[in-house]
Design a protein around this motif. Structure first.
Motif, PDB file in Angstrom:
ATOM      1  N   GLN A  41       0.835  -1.196   0.000  1.00  0.00           N
ATOM      2  CA  GLN A  41       0.000   0.000   0.000  1.00  0.00           C
ATOM      3  C   GLN A  41       0.868   1.245   0.000  1.00  0.00           C
ATOM      4  OE1 GLN A  41      -3.208   0.273  -0.216  1.00  0.00           O
ATOM      5  NE2 GLN A  41      -3.788  -1.876  -0.060  1.00  0.00           N
ATOM      6  N   VAL A  42       0.381   2.255  -0.671  1.00  0.00           N
ATOM      7  CA  VAL A  42       1.067   3.540  -0.738  1.00  0.00           C
ATOM      8  C   VAL A  42       0.090   4.634  -0.297  1.00  0.00           C
ATOM      9  CG1 VAL A  42       2.124   5.262  -2.249  1.00  0.00           C
ATOM     10  CG2 VAL A  42       2.626   2.823  -2.579  1.00  0.00           C
ATOM     11  N   GLN A  43       0.583   5.554   0.485  1.00  0.00           N
ATOM     12  CA  GLN A  43      -0.227   6.699   0.910  1.00  0.00           C
ATOM     13  C   GLN A  43       0.482   8.000   0.568  1.00  0.00           C
ATOM     14  OE1 GLN A  43      -1.017   6.078   5.166  1.00  0.00           O
ATOM     15  NE2 GLN A  43      -3.145   5.695   4.644  1.00  0.00           N
ATOM     16  N   VAL A  44      -0.303   8.959   0.152  1.00  0.00           N
ATOM     17  CA  VAL A  44       0.190  10.311  -0.113  1.00  0.00           C
ATOM     18  C   VAL A  44      -0.674  11.256   0.711  1.00  0.00           C
ATOM     19  CG1 VAL A  44       0.523  12.119  -1.834  1.00  0.00           C
ATOM     20  CG2 VAL A  44       0.986   9.720  -2.425  1.00  0.00           C
ATOM     21  N   VAL A  45      -0.032  12.013   1.593  1.00  0.00           N
ATOM     22  CA  VAL A  45      -0.779  12.848   2.534  1.00  0.00           C
ATOM     23  C   VAL A  45      -0.250  14.277   2.495  1.00  0.00           C
ATOM     24  CG1 VAL A  45      -1.436  13.191   4.936  1.00  0.00           C
ATOM     25  CG2 VAL A  45      -1.195  10.872   4.033  1.00  0.00           C
ATOM     26  N   GLU A  46      -1.179  15.218   2.296  1.00  0.00           N
ATOM     27  CA  GLU A  46      -0.812  16.641   2.273  1.00  0.00           C
ATOM     28  C   GLU A  46      -1.119  17.296   3.612  1.00  0.00           C
ATOM     29  OE1 GLU A  46      -3.064  15.884  -1.728  1.00  0.00           O
ATOM     30  OE2 GLU A  46      -3.425  15.514   0.413  1.00  0.00           O
TER      31      GLU A  46
ATOM     32  N   SER B  40       3.008  20.826   2.541  1.00  0.00           N
ATOM     33  CA  SER B  40       3.908  19.687   2.632  1.00  0.00           C
ATOM     34  C   SER B  40       3.177  18.430   2.214  1.00  0.00           C
ATOM     35  CB  SER B  40       4.428  19.531   4.061  1.00  0.00           C
ATOM     36  OG  SER B  40       5.192  20.654   4.449  1.00  0.00           O
ATOM     37  N   CYS B  41       3.938  17.483   1.723  1.00  0.00           N
ATOM     38  CA  CYS B  41       3.353  16.222   1.263  1.00  0.00           C
ATOM     39  C   CYS B  41       4.357  15.109   1.513  1.00  0.00           C
ATOM     40  CB  CYS B  41       3.018  16.315  -0.222  1.00  0.00           C
ATOM     41  SG  CYS B  41       2.562  14.751  -0.995  1.00  0.00           S
ATOM     42  N   ALA B  42       3.848  13.983   2.004  1.00  0.00           N
ATOM     43  CA  ALA B  42       4.705  12.833   2.257  1.00  0.00           C
ATOM     44  C   ALA B  42       4.100  11.595   1.617  1.00  0.00           C
ATOM     45  CB  ALA B  42       4.878  12.619   3.755  1.00  0.00           C
ATOM     46  N   ALA B  43       4.939  10.858   0.903  1.00  0.00           N
ATOM     47  CA  ALA B  43       4.543   9.571   0.342  1.00  0.00           C
ATOM     48  C   ALA B  43       5.154   8.482   1.206  1.00  0.00           C
ATOM     49  CB  ALA B  43       5.026   9.443  -1.097  1.00  0.00           C
ATOM     50  N   SER B  44       4.340   7.484   1.537  1.00  0.00           N
ATOM     51  CA  SER B  44       4.831   6.419   2.399  1.00  0.00           C
ATOM     52  C   SER B  44       4.254   5.081   1.972  1.00  0.00           C
ATOM     53  CB  SER B  44       4.461   6.710   3.855  1.00  0.00           C
ATOM     54  OG  SER B  44       3.059   6.744   4.014  1.00  0.00           O
ATOM     55  N   GLY B  45       4.863   4.027   2.475  1.00  0.00           N
ATOM     56  CA  GLY B  45       4.390   2.695   2.153  1.00  0.00           C
ATOM     57  C   GLY B  45       5.441   1.903   1.412  1.00  0.00           C
ATOM     58  N   ASN B  46       4.986   0.923   0.668  1.00  0.00           N
ATOM     59  CA  ASN B  46       5.871   0.013  -0.045  1.00  0.00           C
ATOM     60  C   ASN B  46       6.322   0.636  -1.368  1.00  0.00           C
ATOM     61  OD1 ASN B  46       7.282  -2.221  -0.849  1.00  0.00           O
ATOM     62  ND2 ASN B  46       5.482  -3.495  -1.246  1.00  0.00           N
ATOM     63  N   ILE B  47       7.241   1.591  -1.263  1.00  0.00           N
ATOM     64  CA  ILE B  47       7.696   2.358  -2.420  1.00  0.00           C
ATOM     65  C   ILE B  47       9.093   1.922  -2.822  1.00  0.00           C
ATOM     66  CG2 ILE B  47       8.286   4.654  -3.276  1.00  0.00           C
ATOM     67  CD1 ILE B  47       6.259   5.765  -1.231  1.00  0.00           C
ATOM     68  N   VAL B  48       9.255   1.598  -4.092  1.00  0.00           N
ATOM     69  CA  VAL B  48      10.572   1.241  -4.607  1.00  0.00           C
ATOM     70  C   VAL B  48      11.333   2.502  -4.988  1.00  0.00           C
ATOM     71  CG1 VAL B  48      11.829   0.058  -6.424  1.00  0.00           C
ATOM     72  CG2 VAL B  48       9.779  -0.994  -5.429  1.00  0.00           C
TER      73      VAL B  48
ATOM     74  N   LYS C 160      13.363  11.332   2.285  1.00  0.00           N
ATOM     75  CA  LYS C 160      12.147  11.249   3.096  1.00  0.00           C
ATOM     76  C   LYS C 160      10.886  11.092   2.260  1.00  0.00           C
ATOM     77  CE  LYS C 160      14.052  14.116   6.816  1.00  0.00           C
ATOM     78  NZ  LYS C 160      13.886  15.356   7.622  1.00  0.00           N
ATOM     79  N   ASN C 161      11.034  11.103   0.940  1.00  0.00           N
ATOM     80  CA  ASN C 161       9.880  11.006   0.038  1.00  0.00           C
ATOM     81  C   ASN C 161       8.872  12.119   0.321  1.00  0.00           C
ATOM     82  OD1 ASN C 161      10.925   8.759  -1.230  1.00  0.00           O
ATOM     83  ND2 ASN C 161       9.771   7.303   0.013  1.00  0.00           N
ATOM     84  N   THR C 162       9.380  13.308   0.484  1.00  0.00           N
ATOM     85  CA  THR C 162       8.514  14.446   0.752  1.00  0.00           C
ATOM     86  C   THR C 162       8.715  15.534  -0.310  1.00  0.00           C
ATOM     87  OG1 THR C 162      10.164  15.462   2.211  1.00  0.00           O
ATOM     88  CG2 THR C 162       8.490  14.056   3.231  1.00  0.00           C
ATOM     89  N   VAL C 163       7.688  16.324  -0.485  1.00  0.00           N
ATOM     90  CA  VAL C 163       7.748  17.470  -1.387  1.00  0.00           C
ATOM     91  C   VAL C 163       7.010  18.628  -0.725  1.00  0.00           C
ATOM     92  CG1 VAL C 163       5.660  16.784  -2.647  1.00  0.00           C
ATOM     93  CG2 VAL C 163       7.347  18.265  -3.758  1.00  0.00           C
ATOM     94  N   ASN C 164       7.568  19.813  -0.868  1.00  0.00           N
ATOM     95  CA  ASN C 164       6.973  21.008  -0.288  1.00  0.00           C
ATOM     96  C   ASN C 164       6.667  22.034  -1.378  1.00  0.00           C
ATOM     97  OD1 ASN C 164       7.289  20.153   2.485  1.00  0.00           O
ATOM     98  ND2 ASN C 164       9.472  20.558   2.224  1.00  0.00           N
ATOM     99  N   LEU C 165       5.727  22.889  -1.078  1.00  0.00           N
ATOM    100  CA  LEU C 165       5.399  23.985  -1.981  1.00  0.00           C
ATOM    101  C   LEU C 165       5.329  25.262  -1.150  1.00  0.00           C
ATOM    102  CD1 LEU C 165       4.677  24.684  -4.953  1.00  0.00           C
ATOM    103  CD2 LEU C 165       2.270  24.605  -4.233  1.00  0.00           C
TER     104      LEU C 165
ATOM    105  N   CYS D 129      -1.432  16.764  -3.907  1.00  0.00           N
ATOM    106  CA  CYS D 129      -0.076  16.265  -4.132  1.00  0.00           C
ATOM    107  C   CYS D 129      -0.174  14.973  -4.937  1.00  0.00           C
ATOM    108  CB  CYS D 129       0.607  16.010  -2.798  1.00  0.00           C
ATOM    109  SG  CYS D 129       2.265  15.310  -2.915  1.00  0.00           S
ATOM    110  N   ALA D 130       0.761  14.781  -5.838  1.00  0.00           N
ATOM    111  CA  ALA D 130       0.807  13.561  -6.635  1.00  0.00           C
ATOM    112  C   ALA D 130       2.237  13.052  -6.691  1.00  0.00           C
ATOM    113  CB  ALA D 130       0.287  13.819  -8.040  1.00  0.00           C
ATOM    114  N   ALA D 131       2.355  11.754  -6.684  1.00  0.00           N
ATOM    115  CA  ALA D 131       3.669  11.123  -6.790  1.00  0.00           C
ATOM    116  C   ALA D 131       3.587  10.027  -7.843  1.00  0.00           C
ATOM    117  CB  ALA D 131       4.096  10.549  -5.454  1.00  0.00           C
ATOM    118  N   ASN D 132       4.502  10.084  -8.790  1.00  0.00           N
ATOM    119  CA  ASN D 132       4.603   9.038  -9.817  1.00  0.00           C
ATOM    120  C   ASN D 132       5.680   8.063  -9.357  1.00  0.00           C
ATOM    121  OD1 ASN D 132       6.159   8.264 -12.643  1.00  0.00           O
ATOM    122  ND2 ASN D 132       3.921   8.222 -12.762  1.00  0.00           N
ATOM    123  N   LEU D 133       5.289   6.840  -9.048  1.00  0.00           N
ATOM    124  CA  LEU D 133       6.236   5.946  -8.402  1.00  0.00           C
ATOM    125  C   LEU D 133       5.991   4.491  -8.769  1.00  0.00           C
ATOM    126  CD1 LEU D 133       4.564   4.438  -5.868  1.00  0.00           C
ATOM    127  CD2 LEU D 133       4.671   6.743  -4.942  1.00  0.00           C
ATOM    128  N   ARG D 134       6.969   3.668  -8.372  1.00  0.00           N
ATOM    129  CA  ARG D 134       6.830   2.228  -8.495  1.00  0.00           C
ATOM    130  C   ARG D 134       6.632   1.639  -7.101  1.00  0.00           C
ATOM    131  NH1 ARG D 134      11.678  -0.529 -10.958  1.00  0.00           N
ATOM    132  NH2 ARG D 134      10.707  -2.260  -9.873  1.00  0.00           N
TER     133      ARG D 134
END
Length: 121
Positions: free
Chosen positions: A1-6, A21-29, A75-80, A95-100
């Motif tokens: 599972q992957v979560q993206v939280v702003e 701020s935005c953080a992506a977490s979970g099973n991210i490659v 940290k898999n984070t992005v700020n604006l 927030c959006a993250a393009n990931l595997r």
């Protein structure tokens, strides 16, 4: 599972600043690009800013020279950072993250639920 939280939205007067701020977490490659989009009432969702893993950025013309996107790959984070806010910046910011994801071989966009930014005149 992957979560993206702003986080970080709110109400501000015109000319003020906010930091999202935005953080992506979970099973991210690996994460390719991360970005911020916004959707105002009655309008389509639009790109605000995007940043790749090597730090290359892309901004919508409407926010250039006012907004700054940054990223922490560890940290898999992005700020604006949003300065000089205008009433027309009022929207829900996503927030959006393009990931595997682990266990997969494809890239996919994951989205947060959004955070409201309201700029009063």
């Amino acid at each position: 599972q992957v979560q993206v939280v702003e986080s970080g939205g709110g109400l501000v007067q015109a000319g003020g600043s906010l930091r999202l701020s935005c953080a992506a977490s979970g099973n991210i490659v690996i994460i390719n690009y991360m970005g911020w989009y916004r959707q105002a009432p009655g309008k389509e969702r639009e790109l605000v800013a995007q940043i790749t893993g090597d730090g290359s950025t892309n901004y919508a013309d409407a926010v250039k020279d006012r907004f700054t996107i940054s990223r922490d790959n560890a940290k898999n984070t992005v700020n604006l950072q949003m300065n000089g806010l205008k009433p027309e910046d009022t929207a829900v910011y996503y927030c959006a993250a393009n990931l595997r994801q682990g266990g997969t071989a494809w890239w996919k966009n994951y989205w947060g639920r959004g955070t409201q930014v309201t700029v009063s005149a």
